[in-house]
Design a protein around this motif. Structure first.
Motif, PDB file in Angstrom:
ATOM      1  N   GLN A 181       0.823  -1.204   0.000  1.00 60.44           N
ATOM      2  CA  GLN A 181       0.000   0.000   0.000  1.00 60.44           C
ATOM      3  C   GLN A 181       0.861   1.259   0.000  1.00 60.44           C
ATOM      4  O   GLN A 181       0.574   2.222  -0.714  1.00 60.44           O
ATOM      5  N   HIS A 182       1.944   1.218   0.800  1.00 60.14           N
ATOM      6  CA  HIS A 182       2.850   2.363   0.857  1.00 60.14           C
ATOM      7  C   HIS A 182       3.548   2.557  -0.485  1.00 60.14           C
ATOM      8  O   HIS A 182       3.700   3.697  -0.957  1.00 60.14           O
ATOM      9  N   LYS A 185       1.107   4.001  -2.918  1.00 57.15           N
ATOM     10  CA  LYS A 185       0.907   5.432  -2.622  1.00 57.15           C
ATOM     11  C   LYS A 185       2.087   6.253  -3.123  1.00 57.15           C
ATOM     12  O   LYS A 185       1.909   7.335  -3.712  1.00 57.15           O
ATOM     13  N   LYS A 188       1.990   6.564  -6.855  1.00 55.45           N
ATOM     14  CA  LYS A 188       0.956   7.510  -7.281  1.00 55.45           C
ATOM     15  C   LYS A 188       1.433   8.948  -7.068  1.00 55.45           C
ATOM     16  O   LYS A 188       1.227   9.820  -7.921  1.00 55.45           O
ATOM     17  N   GLU A 189       2.077   9.188  -5.919  1.00 55.42           N
ATOM     18  CA  GLU A 189       2.595  10.524  -5.641  1.00 55.42           C
ATOM     19  C   GLU A 189       3.662  10.911  -6.662  1.00 55.42           C
ATOM     20  O   GLU A 189       3.687  12.041  -7.156  1.00 55.42           O
TER      21      GLU A 189
END
Length: 239
Positions: A181-182, A185, A188-189
């Motif tokens: 998940q990290h 994320k 995506k960032e």
């Protein structure tokens, strides 16, 4: 008299001789049969002895296997379970008790799986299963915290296809899921940052030899070259 006749006496002697021979043959046959019976009895005794030893060995192996399984069941870090279709545990190991944060096996057996282990009703049905037969989903621990588990389970049915119970083992994969998940994320960032840069700046990337490996749309607009024309060219090409 009849038996005093010479011919009759001869026939009588032959008859007695035949009877005597037959009786001797009968005695020999009886002796052979008795010997064979004794031989078969000895073979039977030996077979019974072998069977008793084999049965004893099988019993010991079964006992050892059961003890090893029990030890594995109790000491295994993964959670092992057996549950009904209605949502009640039939059997659990200490590993599952610890994983879900309960105080005892009895306490975990008393819960309602669908009500107490899932955050939302939609999560109660773990479907579809992943291609490799492993389901990954989240559960709620006793203290309300979230845990992600990897479930390797199967339905046990009777001869008519009716589901008797569900059994399997759960592995705690919370760390792996959090890392994924990290990473998602972060990706995506990074994608958002790159998109913002592409929209506001002239961006190009070259390798160590100064060859263009990336050019954004703004660079193409200002230089009047397409990406295909720029990529692979030395940077001095657009100076």
């Amino acid at each position: 008299p009849y038996f005093k006749h010479p011919n009759n006496q001869m026939m009588n002697a032959e008859l007695l001789q035949t009877i005597s021979q037959t009786y001797d043959e009968f005695l020999e046959t009886q002796e052979r049969l008795e010997a064979r019976v004794l031989e078969l009895e000895e073979m039977l005794l030996k077979s019974n002895s072998i069977l008793n030893v084999t049965a004893s060995n099988l019993s010991n192996e079964k006992s050892n296997t059961e003890n090893k399984y029990k030890e594995l069941f109790e000491k295994m870090a993964d959670g092992i379970y057996k549950s009904t279709v209605e949502g009640k545990f039939i059997d659990v190991n200490p590993g599952l008790v610890k994983m879900l944060g309960y105080d005892s096996i009895e306490e975990l057996l008393a819960i309602d799986i669908k009500k107490d282990l899932y955050f939302e009703e939609s999560e109660r049905e773990v479907d579809p299963v992943e291609e490799d037969g492993i389901s990954v989903f989240r559960l709620r621990r006793k203290d309300g915290s979230e845990i992600w588990v990897e479930d390797r389970g199967q339905y046990i049915t009777d001869d008519f296809g009716k589901i008797l119970y569900h059994e399997g083992n759960l592995r705690d994969v919370t760390s792996r899921i959090r890392t994924e998940q990290h990473l998602h994320k972060s990706q995506k960032e990074t994608s958002d940052y790159r998109k913002a840069l592409d929209q506001s700046l002239i961006v190009s990337i070259t390798n160590r030899d100064g060859i263009i490996t990336y050019a954004n749309e703004n660079l193409c607009k200002i230089s009047k070259y397409s990406k295909e024309e720029l990529i692979g060219k030395p940077y001095c090409y657009i100076n």
